[in-house]
Motif scaffolding. Structure first.
Motif, PDB file in Angstrom:
ATOM      1  N   VAL A 235      26.935  57.838 -13.573  1.00  0.00           N
ATOM      2  CA  VAL A 235      25.920  57.137 -14.351  1.00  0.00           C
ATOM      3  C   VAL A 235      26.562  56.152 -15.325  1.00  0.00           C
ATOM      4  N   ASP A 236      27.602  56.590 -16.031  1.00  0.00           N
ATOM      5  CA  ASP A 236      28.264  55.741 -17.027  1.00  0.00           C
ATOM      6  C   ASP A 236      29.757  56.012 -16.962  1.00  0.00           C
ATOM      7  N   ILE A 237      30.486  55.137 -16.284  1.00  0.00           N
ATOM      8  CA  ILE A 237      31.904  55.384 -16.050  1.00  0.00           C
ATOM      9  C   ILE A 237      32.713  55.371 -17.341  1.00  0.00           C
ATOM     10  N   THR A 238      32.192  54.767 -18.401  1.00  0.00           N
ATOM     11  CA  THR A 238      32.923  54.767 -19.676  1.00  0.00           C
ATOM     12  C   THR A 238      33.021  56.167 -20.278  1.00  0.00           C
ATOM     13  N   LYS A 239      32.144  57.075 -19.816  1.00  0.00           N
ATOM     14  CA  LYS A 239      32.166  58.462 -20.292  1.00  0.00           C
ATOM     15  C   LYS A 239      32.940  59.383 -19.349  1.00  0.00           C
ATOM     16  N   LYS A 240      33.603  58.791 -18.361  1.00  0.00           N
ATOM     17  CA  LYS A 240      34.420  59.519 -17.389  1.00  0.00           C
ATOM     18  C   LYS A 240      33.668  60.658 -16.697  1.00  0.00           C
ATOM     19  N   PRO A 241      32.540  60.342 -16.085  1.00  0.00           N
ATOM     20  CA  PRO A 241      31.805  61.395 -15.355  1.00  0.00           C
ATOM     21  C   PRO A 241      32.626  61.881 -14.170  1.00  0.00           C
ATOM     22  N   ILE A 242      32.473  63.154 -13.833  1.00  0.00           N
ATOM     23  CA  ILE A 242      33.265  63.735 -12.750  1.00  0.00           C
ATOM     24  C   ILE A 242      32.381  64.109 -11.565  1.00  0.00           C
ATOM     25  N   TRP A 243      32.980  63.992 -10.390  1.00  0.00           N
ATOM     26  CA  TRP A 243      32.438  64.491  -9.130  1.00  0.00           C
ATOM     27  C   TRP A 243      31.012  64.023  -8.845  1.00  0.00           C
ATOM     28  N   ILE A 244      30.844  62.701  -8.848  1.00  0.00           N
ATOM     29  CA  ILE A 244      29.601  62.170  -8.296  1.00  0.00           C
ATOM     30  C   ILE A 244      29.638  62.452  -6.795  1.00  0.00           C
ATOM     31  N   GLU A 245      28.622  63.136  -6.276  1.00  0.00           N
ATOM     32  CA  GLU A 245      28.680  63.621  -4.891  1.00  0.00           C
ATOM     33  C   GLU A 245      27.280  63.931  -4.381  1.00  0.00           C
ATOM     34  N   ALA A 246      27.211  64.438  -3.144  1.00  0.00           N
ATOM     35  CA  ALA A 246      25.959  64.875  -2.517  1.00  0.00           C
ATOM     36  C   ALA A 246      24.855  63.828  -2.623  1.00  0.00           C
ATOM     37  N   PRO A 247      25.126  62.585  -2.204  1.00  0.00           N
ATOM     38  CA  PRO A 247      24.105  61.537  -2.333  1.00  0.00           C
ATOM     39  C   PRO A 247      23.005  61.646  -1.279  1.00  0.00           C
ATOM     40  N   HIS A 248      21.807  61.273  -1.678  1.00  0.00           N
ATOM     41  CA  HIS A 248      20.672  61.143  -0.747  1.00  0.00           C
ATOM     42  C   HIS A 248      19.933  59.864  -1.097  1.00  0.00           C
ATOM     43  N   LEU A 249      19.515  59.138  -0.075  1.00  0.00           N
ATOM     44  CA  LEU A 249      18.819  57.866  -0.260  1.00  0.00           C
ATOM     45  C   LEU A 249      17.365  58.020   0.162  1.00  0.00           C
ATOM     46  N   TYR A 250      16.452  57.450  -0.653  1.00  0.00           N
ATOM     47  CA  TYR A 250      15.014  57.521  -0.381  1.00  0.00           C
ATOM     48  C   TYR A 250      14.406  56.140  -0.589  1.00  0.00           C
ATOM     49  N   LYS A 251      13.210  55.959  -0.041  1.00  0.00           N
ATOM     50  CA  LYS A 251      12.449  54.742  -0.288  1.00  0.00           C
ATOM     51  C   LYS A 251      11.036  55.117  -0.682  1.00  0.00           C
ATOM     52  N   LYS A 252      10.560  54.515  -1.785  1.00  0.00           N
ATOM     53  CA  LYS A 252       9.203  54.800  -2.255  1.00  0.00           C
ATOM     54  C   LYS A 252       8.656  53.543  -2.925  1.00  0.00           C
ATOM     55  N   ASP A 253       7.464  53.167  -2.493  1.00  0.00           N
ATOM     56  CA  ASP A 253       6.781  52.004  -3.075  1.00  0.00           C
ATOM     57  C   ASP A 253       7.658  50.758  -3.059  1.00  0.00           C
ATOM     58  N   GLY A 254       8.417  50.584  -1.977  1.00  0.00           N
ATOM     59  CA  GLY A 254       9.211  49.386  -1.808  1.00  0.00           C
ATOM     60  C   GLY A 254      10.566  49.405  -2.480  1.00  0.00           C
ATOM     61  N   SER A 255      10.858  50.430  -3.270  1.00  0.00           N
ATOM     62  CA  SER A 255      12.144  50.542  -3.964  1.00  0.00           C
ATOM     63  C   SER A 255      12.997  51.628  -3.325  1.00  0.00           C
ATOM     64  N   TYR A 256      14.312  51.513  -3.524  1.00  0.00           N
ATOM     65  CA  TYR A 256      15.273  52.462  -2.977  1.00  0.00           C
ATOM     66  C   TYR A 256      15.833  53.323  -4.108  1.00  0.00           C
ATOM     67  N   TYR A 257      15.926  54.603  -3.847  1.00  0.00           N
ATOM     68  CA  TYR A 257      16.412  55.547  -4.851  1.00  0.00           C
ATOM     69  C   TYR A 257      17.614  56.304  -4.284  1.00  0.00           C
ATOM     70  N   LEU A 258      18.652  56.380  -5.069  1.00  0.00           N
ATOM     71  CA  LEU A 258      19.846  57.130  -4.714  1.00  0.00           C
ATOM     72  C   LEU A 258      19.968  58.301  -5.678  1.00  0.00           C
ATOM     73  N   MET A 259      19.899  59.519  -5.150  1.00  0.00           N
ATOM     74  CA  MET A 259      20.020  60.708  -5.982  1.00  0.00           C
ATOM     75  C   MET A 259      21.339  61.409  -5.665  1.00  0.00           C
ATOM     76  N   CYS A 260      22.062  61.817  -6.702  1.00  0.00           N
ATOM     77  CA  CYS A 260      23.385  62.414  -6.531  1.00  0.00           C
ATOM     78  C   CYS A 260      23.562  63.582  -7.490  1.00  0.00           C
ATOM     79  N   ALA A 261      24.478  64.460  -7.136  1.00  0.00           N
ATOM     80  CA  ALA A 261      24.952  65.467  -8.076  1.00  0.00           C
ATOM     81  C   ALA A 261      26.064  64.847  -8.917  1.00  0.00           C
ATOM     82  N   GLU A 262      26.173  65.292 -10.172  1.00  0.00           N
ATOM     83  CA  GLU A 262      27.238  64.820 -11.048  1.00  0.00           C
ATOM     84  C   GLU A 262      27.688  65.966 -11.942  1.00  0.00           C
ATOM     85  N   GLY A 263      28.968  66.038 -12.205  1.00  0.00           N
ATOM     86  CA  GLY A 263      29.497  67.047 -13.111  1.00  0.00           C
ATOM     87  C   GLY A 263      30.246  68.167 -12.428  1.00  0.00           C
ATOM     88  N   GLY A 264      30.223  68.217 -11.093  1.00  0.00           N
ATOM     89  CA  GLY A 264      30.937  69.271 -10.374  1.00  0.00           C
ATOM     90  C   GLY A 264      30.174  70.572 -10.372  1.00  0.00           C
TER      91      GLY A 264
END
Length: 581
Positions: A235-264
């Motif tokens: 979400v904010d690389i300046t805060k050094k987030p760890i283990w962005i993973e498990a992504p899923h992509l969706y589409k709703k009302d014309g927009s694209y959403y990417l949902m991920c796990a973060e923090g390990g």
């Protein structure tokens, strides 16, 4: 002459086929199998006593025990959900539901040992973090996953009907882990997955990226040169987030959403969401991230649920969205012997971004049923949850899918007979990284009993049969019958790693001479962190062997890895336990 040769050729094929089948059967059979006439698992957690179900309610987790990394998809009113299985076999358990509450077990997606064979992997390797997606453009289901065995890497398998099985794995040409596949309205396919940053650009330990590829649907391969990093760090690389993973992509009302796990996977685990006008990004994080986490609450809260994350979304009955995710229910010592389990929550997607309802407060054990749904868990073939008793007499021709193998298929060593289940022992010891002749059932409660009746007489000191409580090959208890000289003994051994690279330390905690004229009952009991191993020679009165023990080695925080405790019916011709008396 040609006709005679043809007859001889057909006879030879028939003979080879017949002898081949017999050789397989003889290979499985042994002269001295262990006979298990029943097995009973009984869960008795206090939380379900304190929170009995009222009308219109159901429990979460919906899959208790080691069923982590859930992914879900829908075709019409059919829902299919998959989870990680690591070195358990078959790989990638799959479940079906009509309503997100009542689930049936369909076995495993990767059920062909010739195509997926985790025979030489540690228990936490094998295969994990699957994705499952229905593609309406070609009426096909896709399961995509990373396999750490046999040089497979990232693979995809397809099916027109998950109830009827899946095709062969198709190897995909990209690295990283946690892939999922998305099909846009125009039929184009995209794969997103976790990967390392570009070489030389790693900024800190745990720095990962989310990468996207275009997918050639006709030829089932990623399109070379289309890979692109769509999230760097989190979400904010300046805060050094760890283990962005498990992504899923969706589409709703014309927009694209990417949902991920973060923090390990652990105490800082969470779920975050991004939005874009294009499947290729740029993806802008929601201002209210995370949308699901349990990391902000006191460690000593009652009925604690923790580590929530690694989620997937689906539109449920009546147009309401739901999210499935992993979380843990630690015991009083903050240990996670039941492993990471599959939970569910309703999701509010009335605004710009989805948010898990009550996913940012301490999670509760009960939820309201979707409208019009009846709770049938534990009935008519639907999996139970809450407190329940599962009794197996091994009389059915088809053994329940809840019984699994480790590093190999259960059919290689089991045989159902009119008297019960025979386990034909391998020479493999439970401490070896090889297929074991052990039939496993997941621990699903903090407080439980697991018992069986064993009819077995060891012929030598190399023979042993009984039960095991196992987190991995170097963290387990063995409780079984063996022989020393002319006497028979019941032994309890603890196996543990002093560290993750050291030699396994084996300690005989207790042993006693035993009369094997009649079948013996063996029982594993747990009350939170306290485990006890007991036996009965008269069928009713149980005696403890070894007293009350800590179950610490059966927890991820001590044993390492990603699995929960497995309870097994075990037989081996490779025993090396020597009774203490």
């Amino acid at each position: 002459m040609k006709k005679t040769r043809l007859i001889c050729f057909c006879f030879t094929l028939a003979f080879l086929s017949f002898t081949g089948l017999n050789s397989q059967t003889l290979k499985k059979k042994s002269k001295n199998p262990a006979l298990f006439t029943n097995a009973v698992y009984q869960g008795n957690d206090q939380v379900y006593k304190d929170f009995p179900l009222e009308a219109g309610e159901f429990y979460t987790p919906i899959l208790q025990g080691c069923y982590p990394d859930p992914a879900i998809t829908r075709k019409g009113d059919d829902y299919y959900m998959v989870c990680s299985s690591f070195a358990m076999f078959p790989g990638v358990p799959i479940f079906h539901s009509k309503d997100l509450v009542n689930w049936t077990d369909l076995g495993g997606v990767l059920d062909n040992i010739e195509e997926f064979n985790p025979h030489d992997t540690g228990i936490s390797a094998g295969v994990y973090a699957p994705g499952i997606t229905y593609n309406p453009h070609n009426d096909t289901f896709y399961m995509i996953v990373t396999a750490f065995t046999g040089g497979l890497g990232n693979i995809i398998v397809k099916s027109k009907d998950p109830k009827q099985g899946w095709g062969s794995p198709i190897k995909l040409d990209f690295g990283g882990i946690d892939p999922s596949i998305f099909f846009d309205d125009d039929g184009k396919g995209y794969i997103v997955h976790n990967d390392a940053p570009d070489r030389g650009k790693e900024l800190y330990n745990g720095h990962r990226v989310i990468k996207m590829w275009e997918y050639d649907v006709e030829n089932d391969k990623v399109i070379p040169g289309t890979d692109k990093i769509i999230v760097d760090g989190g979400v904010d690389i300046t805060k050094k987030p760890i283990w962005i993973e498990a992504p899923h992509l969706y589409k709703k009302d014309g927009s694209y959403y990417l949902m991920c796990a973060e923090g390990g996977t652990g105490g800082w685990h969470s779920e975050v969401i991004f939005k874009s006008d294009s499947p290729k990004g740029p993806f802008i994080p929601a201002p209210s991230n995370p949308i699901l986490t349990q990391r902000y609450f006191g460690k000593d809260r009652n009925n604690k649920v923790d580590w929530a994350g690694h989620a997937d979304l689906v539109e449920g009955p009546n147009g309401k969205y739901y999210g499935v995710f992993l979380a843990v229910r630690p015991n009083e010592e903050n240990r996670v012997n039941t492993g990471r389990e599959t939970f569910i929550l309703p999701v509010d997607w009335s605004g710009d971004y989805p948010v898990f309802e009550n996913g940012l407060i301490p999670l509760e054990p009960k939820l309201e049923m979707p409208k019009g749904v009846e709770n049938k868990t534990g009935q008519n073939g639907f999996l139970p949850n809450g407190n329940f008793t599962y009794t197996e007499n091994f009389t059915s021709d088809k053994l329940d899918y809840r019984w699994i193998g480790l590093r190999g298929q259960r059919e290689d060593f089991i045989e159902t007979t009119k008297n019960g289940l025979e386990i034909h022992p391998f020479e493999t010891n439970i401490k070896e990284v090889k297929p074991t002749s052990t039939l496993f059932y997941r621990q699903q409660h903090r407080t439980f009993t697991f018992s069986t009746t064993l009819d077995y007489t060891p012929k030598s000191e190399k023979d042993l049969a009984g039960v095991v409580a196992l987190q991995n090959e170097g963290s387990n208890f063995v409780f079984g019958v063996t022989k020393k000289d002319k006497d028979f003994y019941l032994v309890l051994e603890k196996n543990r790693w002093p560290n993750r690279r050291g030699q396994i330390i084996s300690e005989v905690l207790a042993s006693t001479k035993i009369d094997l004229k009649n079948p013996i009952k063996l029982k594993i009991s747990a009350n939170g962190d306290k485990y006890e191993f007991s036996y009965s020679t008269d069928g009713t009165t149980f005696k403890s062997l070894g007293g009350t023990l800590s179950g610490d080695i059966l927890s991820t925080d001590v044993a390492g890895g990603f699995t929960g405790c497995l309870l097994g019916l075990y037989a081996t011709n490779g025993n090396n336990i020597v009774p203490a008396e």
